[in-house]
Design an enzyme around this catalytic site. Sequence first.
Site, PDB file in Angstrom:
ATOM      1  N   LYS A 117      -9.410  -0.997  12.204  1.00 14.35           N
ATOM      2  CA  LYS A 117      -9.747   0.334  11.709  1.00 14.35           C
ATOM      3  C   LYS A 117     -10.817   0.246  10.613  1.00 14.35           C
ATOM      4  O   LYS A 117     -11.738   1.070  10.558  1.00 14.35           O
ATOM      5  CB  LYS A 117      -8.485   1.012  11.165  1.00 14.35           C
ATOM      6  CG  LYS A 117      -8.680   2.493  10.952  1.00 14.35           C
ATOM      7  CD  LYS A 117      -7.375   3.186  10.610  1.00 14.35           C
ATOM      8  CE  LYS A 117      -7.618   4.661  10.391  1.00 14.35           C
ATOM      9  NZ  LYS A 117      -6.383   5.398  10.125  1.00 14.35           N
TER      10      LYS A 117
ATOM     11  N   SER B 135       0.829  -1.204   0.000  1.00 16.16           N
ATOM     12  CA  SER B 135       0.000   0.000   0.000  1.00 16.16           C
ATOM     13  C   SER B 135       0.861   1.251   0.000  1.00 16.16           C
ATOM     14  O   SER B 135       1.940   1.279   0.591  1.00 16.16           O
ATOM     15  CB  SER B 135      -0.902   0.010   1.231  1.00 16.16           C
ATOM     16  OG  SER B 135      -1.718  -1.126   1.245  1.00 16.16           O
TER      17      SER B 135
END
Lengths: 281, 431
Positions: free
Chosen positions: B247, B223
Amino acid sequence: MVRLIAFLVGVFFSGMLLIGLGDTIIGAIKEPAVPTAEHEFHKMPLAEKFPHDGPLGKYNKGQLQRGLKVYSEVCSACHSLKLVSFRDFAALGYNEEQVKALAKGWKTEVPSINPETGEPATRPGIPADRIPSPFPNEVAARAANNNALPPDLSLITKARADGPAYVYSLLIGYEETQPAELLKKFPDAKTPDGLHYNPYFANLNIAMAAPLAADDQVTYDDGTKATKAQMAKDVAAFLTWTAEPKMENRKSAGWAALIFLIIFTGLAWMSYKSIWTDKKH
Amino acid sequence: MSFPWANEYKPQNAVTKWVDERLPLPRLVYNAVGAGYPVPRNLNYFWNFGVLAGVALVIQIVTGIVLAMHYYASVDGAFNSVEHIMRDVNAGWFIRYAHMNGASFFFIVVYIHIFRGLFYGSYKAPREMIWLLGVVIFLLMMATAFMGYVLPWGQMSFWGAQVITGFFSAIPLVGEPLRQLLLGGFAPDQAALNRFFSLHYLLPFVIAGVIILHVWALHIPGSSNPTGVSVKAEQDTVPFHPYYTAKDGFGLGIFLIGFVAITFFAPNLLGHPDNYIQANPLSTPAHIVPEWYFLPFYAILKAFTVNFGIPFTGIVLIEAKLMGVLAMFGSILLLFFLPWLDTSPVRSGHYRPLFRKFFWYGLIPSLVVLTYCGAQPPYTQWVVLSQIAAAYYFAHFLIILPIVSRIERPLPLPNSITEAVTGKPLQTATA
């Protein structure tokens, strides 16, 4: 190379748009848009409140029953209600016997065939039937209505912007004569013969004559005074129910889902915070 | 896999060991979205939207499969079969409203996902392939959503299909025959409805396939992150699970609250009333508009009002209509070239003062204006505004970005993700 081609394409598209922009502006100055009667005299629906408005709103069953009466005695002469069955009227607070009686006593019979000869025939309604339509087909409906087609009303409050308020406003919005100001400004916009002036209708002239002509046109069973505004409001509420019969289930399920999700999200937040406590991010 | 410090999958018992030796599927999942995938520690909430888009696709596929059990693809029956679902099928109103609004929420989420990529430069090396596959997914989504909107066979369904397939007739010579071939007739009718239903059922699975490629391509470099600085050491990353699963769980809760609020309390807010009128080929709606997520592109289409030709001769080379169609498709296709148009080596918009100004004060306002104007009738003021905004849109990607990349002086970048987060320099003992 990619950037050179991109640059040329960009100059071409943006350039053509800017030329178009100049053209639009020059065109607007040379030939300003001609105002139309619809544009200036069309009115938005009245801000009418209903008991079923808002996330907590519920249908008022008494009102829906009164609305059904207005529909069956006035509107149903021309307008069908094809998506609704007699059995659905149980939701308005009628018991099984009353629903049966409503179906049986409906003024139009249900199309059927003669069991002996197979010829087309009619029979009294039963709860499983859809509400029978006043005309057998579109040609018959138009022939009886000066070539205008009365729309099916099942979904009318969802098929118009601000539907319930629109139906209410349209029903009480008829004006005997066009505003003098309109005729002065747009002499050609005179309501044609056979049409009726109604500023809540998109093009101001509607084929339907004012259906609610006078107070007490309908006699309510619950003693409510049947003013024109009351009848219009009740039938608008009824047509909201025909368009959205599951609204009360939807709202109550929505609250359950929301409460569950708020708890879920709170727990998710706490686990997120606790997992990340020692990680600066 | 990307980083040498990634956790390795260790089967916990005899069964998982047995499975792992024969088909290491649990290992694949562990490495893809489990503790085996190291992710930069500084991702902000904009990085939630990839997972949310995946959830939205699952919602669409699940509700869509149930709808298809009750839907009837016929020009006479489709409209009533949708109403049958709304009235008579158990919880049918919920399935249908969830699918209808799920499409809108899918687009909301994907648009935020795309703009996150645009701002943080996620399309730049070494992530070009992820971006290209993403644009493919976006195109497939648009095709799927368009065909899905036709299925209820309301007035906007029919006339939307009429307008969109009409684009093909703008192509010189072959346009009209091509349009008839695609529709299976002269106008949208039973043949078109059947094939749209077939394709509407097929394409989501194609999207799912391209998403697998998109995620695969993501796992090669790993990422990106808000600083745009590449990962340098283990301290820069955390394992995806439990850090980002937690999250994303919170993000998912917020997303679902919004989705539920609209689906249950204002289900028709994002739709058009005319689609509750059964399709009637003899009655054109006063004002044909697409669903909200197509409005910017529809505004671009309508913004081209003059023919391109040789001045003063009356010779027309490209008609305005064809140019509008080319520009509309071009406005999306240009995204394929973005990695080579924006040549700045700095990824994140945070460290690009000039880029950031054009992004916030140029690109975003122009798209807001285009979305608004796309829904308006063709009055002069809306045409003027969409012409300005569309001109900016093309200039932004094709002219401004390459120039900005060249002349901009980026701000100093942090030395590492860890330094950006903690303020302390990265300890590279192992390096």
